[in-house]
Design an enzyme around this catalytic site. Structure first.
Site, PDB file in Angstrom:
ATOM      1  N   CYS A 281       0.842  -1.201   0.000  1.00  0.00           N
ATOM      2  CA  CYS A 281       0.000   0.000   0.000  1.00  0.00           C
ATOM      3  C   CYS A 281       0.877   1.252   0.000  1.00  0.00           C
ATOM      4  O   CYS A 281       1.422   1.637   1.039  1.00  0.00           O
ATOM      5  CB  CYS A 281      -0.908  -0.018   1.232  1.00  0.00           C
ATOM      6  SG  CYS A 281      -1.866   1.484   1.414  1.00  0.00           S
TER       7      CYS A 281
ATOM      8  N   CYS B  54      -0.372   4.128   2.224  1.00  0.00           N
ATOM      9  CA  CYS B  54      -0.172   3.912   3.671  1.00  0.00           C
ATOM     10  C   CYS B  54       1.297   4.099   4.050  1.00  0.00           C
ATOM     11  O   CYS B  54       1.602   4.681   5.088  1.00  0.00           O
ATOM     12  CB  CYS B  54      -0.568   2.496   4.081  1.00  0.00           C
ATOM     13  SG  CYS B  54      -2.057   1.874   3.330  1.00  0.00           S
ATOM     14  N   ASP B  55       2.214   3.582   3.231  1.00  0.00           N
ATOM     15  CA  ASP B  55       3.609   3.465   3.676  1.00  0.00           C
ATOM     16  C   ASP B  55       4.593   4.343   2.905  1.00  0.00           C
ATOM     17  O   ASP B  55       5.777   4.385   3.257  1.00  0.00           O
ATOM     18  CB  ASP B  55       4.067   1.998   3.547  1.00  0.00           C
ATOM     19  CG  ASP B  55       3.222   1.086   4.435  1.00  0.00           C
ATOM     20  OD1 ASP B  55       2.788   1.546   5.509  1.00  0.00           O
ATOM     21  OD2 ASP B  55       2.986  -0.071   4.042  1.00  0.00           O
TER      22      ASP B  55
END
Ligand code: NAP
Length: 300
Positions: A131, A134-135
């Site tokens: 992701c 997200c990261d």
């Protein structure tokens, strides 16, 4: 007994909830974690009609939930542990008991597919992510690789190019599968480089990921590319573990449906990425949810 049980709170489930609630049915919508589904991991949704500025997926998902909440449908944040689905009886097992429903709409979506390369399990969460939204921030000014050539891989690469020093797209063929618009966007970024006809043989490192071993499919050459992070975006797998052998599935593991989104079991519907659909987008998931709920209402 309730009229309609919806399993999953992504765009398909939320839109099914909207139509079911407006149709006057008794509805419960079960979601194990958070509503919005896969779009909450998307930094920009460019192709949902009416939102030309491309909202981030989290904002769009929150707007969907607010809409059903205004109608009085609040998701039940609880996992469905078991589903027993037959033409005559549909039972959902929850941690605190069972719910019987006249109809069920399955909207569990899909999860990212693993690449299956050596070392993936070792560095997953420690240099390998599934992701980018997200990261991505962990890799500011660093060098990363995105593996895959579809819409997710290319849109992730574009997103990461604004954060990272260098972004490689590692693709196994000589043409990307992603939409033309996304490709143009990627090709216009000076810090994105596509590595064509190449597969990942191994993820390598010590404490955390430090590189990937690549194989050029045309020459057979093997080399190691030094990177700080890898984003795997090689497709999705429909989340059908709860229904196991109860419904007819397509070859790719997605649920077969008819034009009303009804599955091989009467009164059980599937909508969104979990079903056998030619297009997996927010707009098609929403439409599936609407069709499924409208038909379910007729059966209640
Ligand atoms: P996808 O379209 O299935 O693409 C997967 C990519 O990974 C393909 O390029 C495929 O290569 C590659 N791949 C698969 N297995 C591989 C392996 N073992 N080794 C190396 N490469 C591998 O998946 P997706 O990009 O996650 O998209 C899923 C769905 O969501 C699609 O319907 C997509 O259109 C949709 N989506 C839409 C948007 C958007 O509209 N903005 C954004 C994200 C996703 P090949 O090309 O060689 O098969």
């Amino acid at each position: 007994m309730i009229d309609i049980a919806i399993v999953g709170g992504g765009p398909a489930g939320l839109n099914a909830g909207l139509y079911a609630k407006r149709g006057g049915a008794s509805v419960r919508l079960f979601e194990e974690m958070f509503t919005g589904g896969q779009i909450v991991k998307t930094h920009r949704v460019d192709n949902y009609l009416g939102f030309s500025d491309g909202p981030d997926g989290y904002t769009l998902g929150a707007a969907f939930e607010q809409h059903i909440s205004k109608l009085g449908l609040e998701p039940d944040y609880t996992p469905v542990l078991k589903l027993e689905l037959s033409d005559n009886r549909k039972v959902l097992t929850l941690p605190d008991g069972q719910v019987e429903a006249k109809t069920v709409i399955l909207c569990m979506g899909a999860s990212p597919r693993l690449l299956g390369a050596k070392g993936e399990d070792i560095y997953s969460g420690n240099g390998i992510s599934y992701c980018a939204t997200c990261d991505g921030a962990f890799y500011r000014d660093k060098t990363v690789a995105v593996i895959g050539g579809g819409d997710t891989a290319v849109s992730d690469a574009v997103y990461l190019s604004a954060l990272c020093k260098k972004v490689y797209i590692i693709h196994r063929r000589d043409a990307l599968r992603a939409s033309e618009l996304l490709q143009q966007s990627a090709f216009s970024k000076p810090n994105i480089e596509v590595v064509w006809n190449t597969t990942v043989e191994e993820f390598v490192g010590e404490q955390s990921l430090s590189g990937i071993t690549l194989k050029d499919k045309l020459t057979g050459e093997i080399r190691t590319l030094n990177i700080d992070g890898a984003f795997v975006a090689v497709g999705i797998v429909p989340r059908t573990e709860l229904i196991a052998d109860q419904l007819a599935l397509a070859d790719d593991g997605s649920i077969e449906t008819d034009k009303y989104m009804e599955t091989s079991v009467k009164g059980v519907f599937a909508a969104g990425d979990i079903r056998n659909t030619p297009l997996r987008q927010v707009i098609t998931a929403c439409a599936d949810g609407a069709v499924a709920a409208s038909r379910a209402l007729e059966l209640c």
